[in-house]
Design an enzyme around this catalytic site. Structure first.
Site, short mmCIF file in Angstrom:
data_model
loop_
_atom_site.label_atom_id
_atom_site.label_comp_id
_atom_site.label_asym_id
_atom_site.label_seq_id
_atom_site.Cartn_x
_atom_site.Cartn_y
_atom_site.Cartn_z
N HIS A 258 26.84 -6.34 -31.37
CA HIS A 258 27.09 -5.07 -30.68
C HIS A 258 27.82 -5.27 -29.35
O HIS A 258 27.57 -4.56 -28.38
CB HIS A 258 25.79 -4.30 -30.43
CG HIS A 258 25.07 -3.92 -31.69
ND1 HIS A 258 25.25 -2.71 -32.32
CD2 HIS A 258 24.18 -4.59 -32.46
CE1 HIS A 258 24.49 -2.66 -33.39
NE2 HIS A 258 23.83 -3.79 -33.51
N ASN B 239 21.02 2.65 -35.46
CA ASN B 239 22.35 2.49 -36.05
C ASN B 239 22.77 3.81 -36.69
O ASN B 239 21.97 4.74 -36.80
CB ASN B 239 22.32 1.41 -37.14
CG ASN B 239 22.38 0.00 -36.58
OD1 ASN B 239 22.74 -0.21 -35.42
ND2 ASN B 239 22.05 -0.97 -37.39
N TYR C 159 14.92 -8.47 -28.03
CA TYR C 159 15.79 -7.79 -27.07
C TYR C 159 15.46 -8.17 -25.63
O TYR C 159 16.34 -8.39 -24.81
CB TYR C 159 15.73 -6.27 -27.28
CG TYR C 159 16.42 -5.85 -28.56
CD1 TYR C 159 15.94 -6.27 -29.79
CD2 TYR C 159 17.55 -5.06 -28.55
CE1 TYR C 159 16.57 -5.90 -30.97
CE2 TYR C 159 18.19 -4.69 -29.72
CZ TYR C 159 17.70 -5.11 -30.93
OH TYR C 159 18.32 -4.75 -32.09
FE1 HDE Z 1 19.79 -5.46 -32.83
N1 HDE Z 1 20.17 -6.76 -31.32
N2 HDE Z 1 18.73 -6.88 -33.79
N3 HDE Z 1 19.51 -4.21 -34.45
N4 HDE Z 1 20.86 -4.03 -31.95
C1 HDE Z 1 20.91 -6.49 -30.25
O1 HDE Z 1 20.35 -7.01 -28.03
C2 HDE Z 1 18.28 -8.03 -33.23
C3 HDE Z 1 18.80 -4.50 -35.56
C4 HDE Z 1 21.03 -2.74 -32.34
O2 HDE Z 1 24.21 -0.99 -27.15
C5 HDE Z 1 20.84 -7.59 -29.21
O3 HDE Z 1 21.07 -6.30 -26.01
C6 HDE Z 1 17.40 -8.71 -34.14
C7 HDE Z 1 18.52 -3.31 -36.31
C8 HDE Z 1 21.87 -2.03 -31.43
O4 HDE Z 1 23.32 -2.62 -26.00
C9 HDE Z 1 19.82 -8.58 -29.81
C10 HDE Z 1 17.36 -7.94 -35.28
C11 HDE Z 1 19.11 -2.30 -35.59
C12 HDE Z 1 22.20 -2.97 -30.45
C13 HDE Z 1 19.51 -7.93 -31.14
C14 HDE Z 1 18.18 -6.79 -35.04
C15 HDE Z 1 19.73 -2.89 -34.45
C16 HDE Z 1 21.56 -4.19 -30.79
C17 HDE Z 1 22.15 -8.17 -28.80
C18 HDE Z 1 16.61 -8.21 -36.57
C19 HDE Z 1 19.18 -0.81 -35.93
C20 HDE Z 1 23.12 -2.74 -29.27
C21 HDE Z 1 22.40 -7.68 -27.38
C22 HDE Z 1 15.20 -8.11 -36.45
C23 HDE Z 1 17.88 -0.16 -35.91
C24 HDE Z 1 22.41 -2.18 -28.11
C25 HDE Z 1 21.24 -6.92 -27.03
C26 HDE Z 1 23.38 -1.91 -26.99
C27 HDE Z 1 21.62 -5.37 -30.02
C28 HDE Z 1 18.64 -8.49 -31.98
C29 HDE Z 1 18.39 -5.81 -36.01
C30 HDE Z 1 20.48 -2.10 -33.51
C31 HDE Z 1 20.29 -10.02 -29.91
C32 HDE Z 1 16.69 -10.02 -33.89
C33 HDE Z 1 17.72 -3.19 -37.61
C34 HDE Z 1 22.32 -0.58 -31.53
O5 HDE Z 1 18.65 -8.62 -29.03
#
Ligand code: HDE
Length: 669
Positions: free
Chosen positions: A57, A130, A344
């Site tokens: 993202h 999402n 996060y």
């Molecule tokens: Fe994320 N995800 N994600 N994700 N995600 C990040 O956090 C992670 C997942 C989502 O505009 C990271 O600040 C893991 C699902 C958005 O700043 C990180 C898993 C969904 C955003 C991270 C998921 C998301 C992130 C990278 C599996 C939809 C952007 C930078 C368990 C519900 C937020 C950050 C923004 C961002 C980890 C799966 C949505 C690395 C470990 C499912 C919208 O922390």
């Protein structure tokens, strides 16, 4: 302070500068001196201007706004943001793509992040979702693998922001739980027309907890007021070149011109007993709860009405964490959510470099906050007094826990063994994938099949292509056949082994895009191509009709200086033809004199303007002079090609895409 209108230019220590153009040299043409603290102050800051981009993202655009509750959920939760009807809560929403770096284009085929930070009276509530209601994997432990597979391949450093390559599809072919998400990812949901026209989903089940401590499960849905709309694939590809910032610019222009995008917030509420009767496990993030099973209740609206003042300070430094919740909202045991609750906060520490990231203006709660945590990198606060612990008797005014503070739902726990076992209720990977595919309209099904053909055609390893088609056979035999045919496979590969065969589920039209499109020009853009001597009255009438229907209108000319119209007046251009192709509009009109028509029929950009609009199923209005350009583009008359004098007919055709035209302009799988 300096005299006059300008404040003095200073170093970061406040020392005023007399010269910001020249570094300090030993002689006029001699070496620069280490002593030059002004140069070092400036360059050192510059050298550290970037912070690590988000690992996923990274590319995002955000805006400020508010949430207004219209229906109280008092029965279900103590969270004031969900109980005080009419209250406005400030928020900051960031949309993003997932796979590309921060400088990548806005329109690759990708999931869009939809993260909302609500500054409630009881603390920050981050709903980090999402634009698709399901996800690729069931367990957080697979996330690094999924992301490594989709990102640029490590030996070659490409492709950027694309799923169409071997490592992604290799991983997918070995991860059958991703099949439902793959249907969504290959649908037009991943090539949205505008961030203002996407849905948002919290995905996981969360809990609402009321004053008695009772829990109700909840799923969150954001619905755009403008309706859903996507591009077609060829259009998305061309927009990437025409305007890499297409979505960011669109959001910026809408907000700065006062056309504030708006979403409804809806919830699906259900009890444990209801969940026990679902034909799937709601703790499995590869499943959704069809609206036909648990209807949506609208509870409020979000309006984005202010573009950030500074991209870095706000959009880049904003730190969302699904673990940021307020009293009355709690988590479910979804193993993907559980992993995210850790991830996060951890990522913010490395990205923002300090446990004090909550003190940055964009991240700070707007309600009072206090505790005994102290010190750390970049501490901005200056806490007073000798007490930095709890309990304490020395400082009667120090912060204490309160009865209304956050309480976890007292969930009864199952008897069971500690293990690394995937629950059997997570084993059905195909039923909802089939339900999704079967719920689509004919054009949407063709787009899914064609997207699969496109993506797999970029996969070099034949065995991977075959394995994916083998999974498609478990979803829908007809889909597998169409994709195999599109890939030129001599025979249909064997179906993949499956733990549980797909069961037929009732069709859910709510899963379509076309079903959720609105016949409207509101928030859309109309481009009018004109040249010298174009009919001023016809242009005026088209503009009036389009603007009355809610569209913005842009005039495109061969030269940015504009053109002298039939009324003798100079019409300034909003865009030059070569840099403003029809892909950036939802409908186009071409108004040309006979001479200009002849000239532009020999201009590739003008011919492409109409040919692409036609190929992208858009309405085209053309006057007599423009007919030669249409002819050069090989455009045949149909319901969407109208006379420029018929403004009403044009508006009607422009409110939708010409789906009936598609089979005539491209071969879909
Ligand atoms: Fe994320 N995800 N994600 N994700 N995600 C990040 O956090 C992670 C997942 C989502 O505009 C990271 O600040 C893991 C699902 C958005 O700043 C990180 C898993 C969904 C955003 C991270 C998921 C998301 C992130 C990278 C599996 C939809 C952007 C930078 C368990 C519900 C937020 C950050 C923004 C961002 C980890 C799966 C949505 C690395 C470990 C499912 C919208 O922390």
């Amino acid at each position: 302070m300096a005299g006059g209108r300008h404040p003095a230019l200073t170093t970061n220590q406040g020392t005023p500068l007399s010269d910001n153009q020249n570094s300090l040299r030993s002689t006029e043409r001699g070496p620069t001196l280490l002593e030059d603290f002004i140069l070092r102050d400036k360059i050192t800051h510059f050298d550290h201007e970037r912070i690590p981009e988000r690992i996923v993202h990274a590319r995002g655009s955000a805006a400020h706004g508010f949430f207004e509750l219209t229906k109280s959920l008092k029965k279900y939760t103590t969270a004031r943001v969900l109980t005080e009807v009419g209250e406005r809560t400030e928020l900051f929403t960031r949309f993003s793509t997932v796979a590309g770096g921060s400088g990548s284009v806005d329109t690759p085929r990708d999931v869009r992040g939809f993260a909302v930070k609500l500054y409630t009276k009881e603390g920050i509530w981050d709903l980090v979702g999402n634009n698709i209601p399901v996800f690729f994997i069931q367990d957080a432990i697979k996330f690094p693998d999924l992301i490594h597979a989709v990102k640029m391949e490590p030996d070659r450093g490409f492709p950027q922001a694309a799923t169409a390559h071997d490592t992604f599809w290799d991983f997918i072919s070995l991860t059958p739980e991703s099949m439902h998400m793959i249907m969504w990812a290959m649908s037009d949901r991943t090539i949205p027309r505008s961030l203002r026209m996407i849905e948002g989903f919290g995905i996981h089940s969360f809990r609402l907890v009321n004053a008695n401590g009772d829990s109700t499960f909840v799923k969150f849905h954001w619905r755009p007021k403008l309706g859903l709309q996507s591009t077609v694939w060829d259009e998305a590809v061309k927009i990437a070149g025409a305007d890499p910032d297409f979505h960011r610019r669109d959001l910026f222009e809408a907000i700065t011109t006062g056309n504030f995008p708006e979403w409804e917030l809806s919830v699906q509420l259900f009890t444990q007993e209801e969940a026990d009767r679902f034909p799937f496990d709601h703790l499995d993030s590869t499943k959704l709860i069809p609206e036909e099973l648990v209807p949506l209740t609208v509870i409020g609206r979000m309006v984005l009405d202010r573009w950030p003042d500074n991209f870095f300070a706000e959009t880049e430094q904003v730190a969302y964490c699904p673990s940021h919740v307020v009293p009355g909202i709690d988590f479910s045991n979804d193993p993907l959510l559980q992993g995210r609750l850790f991830s996060y906060l951890d990522t913010q520490l490395s990205r923002l470099g300090s446990p004090n990231f909550h003190q940055l203006p964009i991240n700070a709660p707007k309600c009072p906050f206090a505790n005994q945590q102290r010190d750390g990198h970049m501490q901005m606060q200056v806490p007073k007094g000798r007490v930095a612990y709890e309990p304490s008797s020395l400082d009667p005014s120090s912060a204490r826990a309160i009865p209304a503070g956050f309480r976890s739902f007292a969930e009864p726990s199952d008897e069971g063994n500690k293990s690394r076992i995937r629950a059997e209720s997570f084993a059905d990977h195909y039923s909802q994938a089939r339900q999704f595919f079967r719920s689509q309209t004919t054009p949407e099904q063709a787009h899914i099949a064609s997207a699969l053909v496109f993506e797999l055609s970029k996969v070099e390893t034949v065995a991977v292509r075959e394995a994916v088609v083998g999974h498609l056979r478990n979803i829908e035999e007809d889909l597998a056949r169409r994709v195999a045919d599109g890939l030129g496979m001599p025979k249909l590969p064997a179906a993949q082994p499956k733990a549980v065969a797909a069961k037929d589920q009732p069709a859910s039209p709510a899963l379509q895009i076309i079903g959720k499109m609105k016949d409207t020009l509101k928030g859309r853009a109309v481009g009018i191509l004109v040249h010298d001597d174009s009919d001023a009255a016809a242009i005026k009438a088209l503009r009036k009709a389009a603007e009355a229907a809610g569209a913005s209108v842009k005039i495109v000319c061969l030269k940015v200086g504009g053109a002298k119209l039939s009324d003798g007046k100079q019409q300034p251009a909003d865009g030059q033809l070569a840099g403003t192709p029809s892909v950036v509009f939802d409908a186009v009109a071409v108004v040309l004199s006979d001479a200009a028509g002849k000239l532009l029929a020999k201009e590739a950009a003008a011919v492409d303007f109409v040919r692409d609009a036609f190929g992208h199923l858009k309405a085209i209005a053309a006057d007599a002079g423009a007919q030669v350009v249409l002819k050069a583009g090989g455009i045949a008359k149909d319901a969407g090609v109208v006379d420029a004098g018929d403004a009403a007919g044009f508006i009607k055709a422009a409110k939708t895409r010409q789906w009936a035209r598609e089979p005539k302009v491209r071969t879909l799988a």
